[in-house]
Design an enzyme around this catalytic site. Structure first.
Site, PDB file in Angstrom:
ATOM      1  N   ASP A 212      31.543  39.841  31.273  1.00 26.57           N
ATOM      2  CA  ASP A 212      32.250  40.866  32.431  1.00 26.57           C
ATOM      3  C   ASP A 212      33.182  40.080  33.285  1.00 26.57           C
ATOM      4  OD1 ASP A 212      31.567  43.121  34.597  1.00 26.57           O
ATOM      5  OD2 ASP A 212      31.007  41.101  35.709  1.00 26.57           O
TER       6      ASP A 212
ATOM      7  N   GLU B  44      36.213  41.901  29.087  1.00 29.31           N
ATOM      8  CA  GLU B  44      36.614  43.024  30.205  1.00 29.31           C
ATOM      9  C   GLU B  44      37.856  42.371  31.051  1.00 29.31           C
ATOM     10  OE1 GLU B  44      35.156  45.301  34.265  1.00 29.31           O
ATOM     11  OE2 GLU B  44      34.605  43.433  33.791  1.00 29.31           O
TER      12      GLU B  44
END
Length: 818
Positions: free
Chosen positions: A492, A545
């Site tokens: 993330d 990401e």
């Protein structure tokens, strides 16, 4: 949780539970050597439980096996294993011991003693063996040795001491009498360190790839006694004590020893076993105290409670075939279709084991190859969806134990479904019982507050330049893959890690040593993490990401890249959703938003994500983004999914979007499953979309042209990428043998007949529809092409032959040579 003196009622129970085993003779130091030196003679953590083998007495050995779960800390002696028979003489008093140094006494009581084993326990002295114990609230302490009982003198403040008239340290236990109860225990301060020298060396270097085996609470058998080894990294602490339900949350009697320059503190507590609650009472550099959860805890209490829990795994894996073959084909050359899930709200209230009964069958029926779980690591606030982690090594206890989570992963593997987990090494929350200023100073976070504070989320960033912190995170990545058989990590917020000026204004950040904005420490960390994960875990994939144009995210580390296997294509997601939200009459002015992704499609290995972030906080659910009436919204939704599944790159779809849920996702109630009830969905609107997703995955998996050359320009060719006036996108996908699939997406609400498209010269028998999102079974108008569609010698789009198609309204059609 404040340490307090137990009440009269509480004192009837044992604060420490004896585990009665046939104990071999403990290691006995020489008269010139403390009974428990600060450095373990063992070499590795695997050997650490056998550290006593290097003790002076050959018979002192330890088995490095996990014991059966020890009795809970508050079990009374009557519930424990019966003590072994003793032939003890009548109780007699010990000779008075030399007075404890005032400084040592004060530091032990204040909790800032770095070497309690030098003072407590049994030590040979001229004329006998000195035994000293720190037992707060005890009325008396008696040494039980073979053939004798020797009561120690009460020195006040919980200290008891005496000199045994024996030439060397005997095998002994302590009988501790409280106001209303008496317990028999092993003395924690007679044990050697239960962690090996190699472990400490690797921790100091920041290279311990199995850090979870060295730090944290580890149930084990040490020097023949069952208990738990507690180890924690706190280099700035003046002292550390273990506190838990087994001490009534008073750590006065359980100080840990410092193991030198590594900053590691250690204590083996006999009789403490699985299920015990614990924390660390840390004396900060200024002398104040803070009580912290274990950063390496493998299990935690259910939030909002915050204690760590001693645990060990007993799960027997049944996914050997899956693990052996998951890496047979590189992920970028394999079918990869992902169903993203928030476990706590997929079906609210289900445990991990209950999810294991429902989730694999549902995902398998839809044909997804993988699930992606939003963060599973423990987090205090459910509304963070798991992205503010406090327990990096503990699956959230909201749905069960760590073994329960293993059971779920095992069930998914046995159903042929891979498991990807969101992993959050970009930041952590400021909770004062967790990582923030863990030992009184910035430790996991940078010392510079400008570098430490994450501007977007009110959290703290990790200090990627510190070797021990980088080790903590790299080992954490491998931990999930090895201990829980996770098949992939979606990392993330990578962009927030890579840039020093991320969400910061001028003056709020400092450039790197070359004057740039790149966080070179974060780059080195990500490269090390990826290289380590791939080396240790064949078949695992890491996914970034990353929302910028950083070069080389999926390039190998030995070529200067970050080393990820895949990257989320945030550009494709943003552009395509912007296009599809337009009214069809306006789409021709935004045509390039659907074609621009092919300009950079092969710069990285991409995943096309329609994730949870796109269906919350006012962004609307996927079907609700679409213009027009309900029929047109569903048609747009279906056509968009058909375009997405045919586009180069892997696919990811968030739960609820597979059946066109109209409401935004909420972690409070999850998907609107009632929409699939035939009593409500009489016309099959929602069930039709779900059927389409299942068919998309089925055809996708069966047709290599759709996935085999995702990262190769030879796998794609435009037929017509410029038909803006018609809102049409037509392209070919090719497998490794050159076999084609023609994908045509038509984003206008009118039927177009005799629509001519150039095709390869293959397909002499004609072209057949293999998928049409307007089919009646999906809720469409069932405008179809008669099969097969014959190719004609009519040049079109630079090809010598072509076919004439009927394009359904707001639909995607896939065709293959007959």
């Amino acid at each position: 949780m404040t340490a307090r003196k137990p009440s009269r009622k509480a004192s009837r129970k044992s604060a420490e539970i004896p585990v009665e085993l046939p104990v071999e003779a403990p290691a006995e130091p020489s008269a010139a050597t403390p009974a428990a030196p600060a450095a373990a003679p063992a070499e590795t953590t695997a050997d650490a439980a056998a550290s006593a083998s290097a003790a002076p007495t050959p018979s002192a050995t330890t088995t490095a096996t996990k014991p059966a779960p020890a009795k809970r800390a508050r079990t009374t002696r009557a519930e424990a294993v019966p003590p072994r028979p003793r032939q003890a003489a009548e109780g007699q008093g010990a000779r008075p011991a030399p007075a404890l140094d005032t400084a040592d006494r004060g530091r032990l009581l204040a909790g800032d003693h770095h070497a309690p084993h030098d003072v407590l326990g049994a030590h040979p002295i001229p004329g006998g063996v000195l035994v000293r114990a720190l037992r707060p609230y005890a009325r008396s302490v008696t040494v039980l040795a073979t053939g004798s009982r020797t009561e120690l003198h009460d020195d006040g403040d919980g200290f008891f001491s005496g000199v045994l008239p024996v030439p060397e340290v005997p095998e002994y236990r302590l009988e501790v009498r409280y106001e209303d109860d008496t317990v028999e225990i092993d003395d924690p301060y007679r044990f050697w360190p239960a962690i090996g020298e190699l472990d400490l060396h690797l921790i100091g270097e920041g290279r311990h790839e199995e850090l979870w085996r060295a730090l944290g609470a580890q149930p084990m058998v040490h020097q023949g006694v069952a208990g738990t080894r507690f180890t924690v990294w706190a280099p700035n602490a003046r002292g550390v004590r273990v506190t838990g339900d087994f001490t009534y949350w008073d750590g006065t009697g359980t100080p840990m020893r410092s193991l030198g320059s590594t900053g590691v503190w250690e204590l083996f507590l006999p009789g403490v076993g699985e299920g015990a609650l614990y924390k660390y009472d840390i004396c900060r550099p200024d002398g104040s105290h803070t009580v912290r959860a274990d950063p390496m805890a493998r299990r935690t209490e259910v939030p909002p409670s915050t204690a760590s829990i001693v645990t060990a795994s007993h799960h027997e894996w049944q996914d050997a075939d899956w693990m052996a073959h998951r890496g047979d084909r590189p992920v970028h050359e394999a079918p990869f279709s992902v169903y993203e899930i928030h476990l706590a709200s997929w079906r609210p209230g289900l445990t991990y084991r209950q999810l294991a009964e429902q989730l694999p069958a549902y995902v398998k029926d839809l044909g997804f190859t993988h699930v992606e779980l939003m963060p599973v690591a423990e987090h205090p606030f459910g509304g963070s969806w798991g992205y503010q982690v406090t327990g990096f090594y503990a699956p959230t206890s909201r749905m069960g134990t760590p073994d329960d989570f293993r059971f779920l992963v095992d069930a998914l593997h046995r159903a042929g479904i891979g498991v990807i987990m969101d992993w959050v090494p970009a930041h952590f929350p400021r909770d004062d019982w967790a990582l923030a200023e863990f030992d009184g100073r910035p430790l996991y976070e940078p010392a510079d507050p400008r570098r430490a504070a994450h501007p977007d989320w009110g959290t703290l960033e990790f200090d990627y330049g510190r070797t021990e912190v980088r080790n903590f995170l790299v080992a954490n990545a491998t931990y999930w893959c090895e201990e829980f058989h996770i098949d992939g990590l979606r990392v993330d917020a990578v962009a927030s890690m890579l840039y020093l000026d991320y969400s910061r204004e001028d003056g709020q950040w400092s450039p790197n040593e070359f004057g740039g904005r790149e966080n070179l420490d974060a780059v080195a960390f990500l490269q090390e993490m990826n290289a380590t994960v791939y080396r240790r875990n064949p078949g695992v994939v890491t996914i970034a990401e990353e929302s910028t144009a950083w070069d080389g995210v999926t390039r190998p580390t030995d070529s200067g890249g970050l080393g990820f296997g895949l990257k989320w294509n945030m550009g494709w997601m943003h552009d395509s959703l912007q296009y599809i939200a337009k009214e069809p009459v306006h789409r021709k002015y935004h045509h390039n938003e659907m074609t621009f992704s092919m300009v950079y499609a092969y710069s990285e290995n991409y995943v096309l994500p329609i994730s949870h972030d796109e269906v919350v906080h006012g962004k609307q659910a996927l079907v609700a983004k679409m213009p027009g009436d309900w029929w047109q919204q569903r048609a747009n939704h279906r056509a968009y999914l058909g375009f997405m599944w045919a586009h180069p790159g892997k696919q990811l779809l968030f739960m609820g979007q597979e059946f066109a849920q109209g409401a935004e996702w909420s972690e409070g109630h999850g998907p609107d499953w009632w929409l699939l009830d035939p009593a409500y969905d009489a016309s099959g609107d929602h069930r039709g979309v779900r059927t389409l997703v299942g068919d998309l995955n089925a055809v996708y998996g069966a047709v290599p042209a759709l996935w085999q050359r995702d990262t190769s320009p030879e796998g794609f060719s435009w037929v017509d990428g410029g038909a803006a006036e018609d809102n049409v996108f037509a392209f070919l996908r090719f497998d490794a043998d050159g076999s084609p699939l023609l994908a045509v997406s038509h984003f206008s609400p009118a039927v177009r007949t005799d629509y001519r498209l150039g095709v390869p010269e293959t397909g002499a028998e004609g072209w057949v529809e293999v998928l049409n999102t307007d089919a009646a079974r999906y809720g469409g108008g069932d405008v179809r092409n008669e099969e097969p569609v014959k190719a004609e010698a009519v040049p079109a789009h630079g090809r010598p032959s072509s076919i004439s198609l009927t394009l359904p309204p707001l639909a995607t059609v896939w065709l293959r040579p007959a």
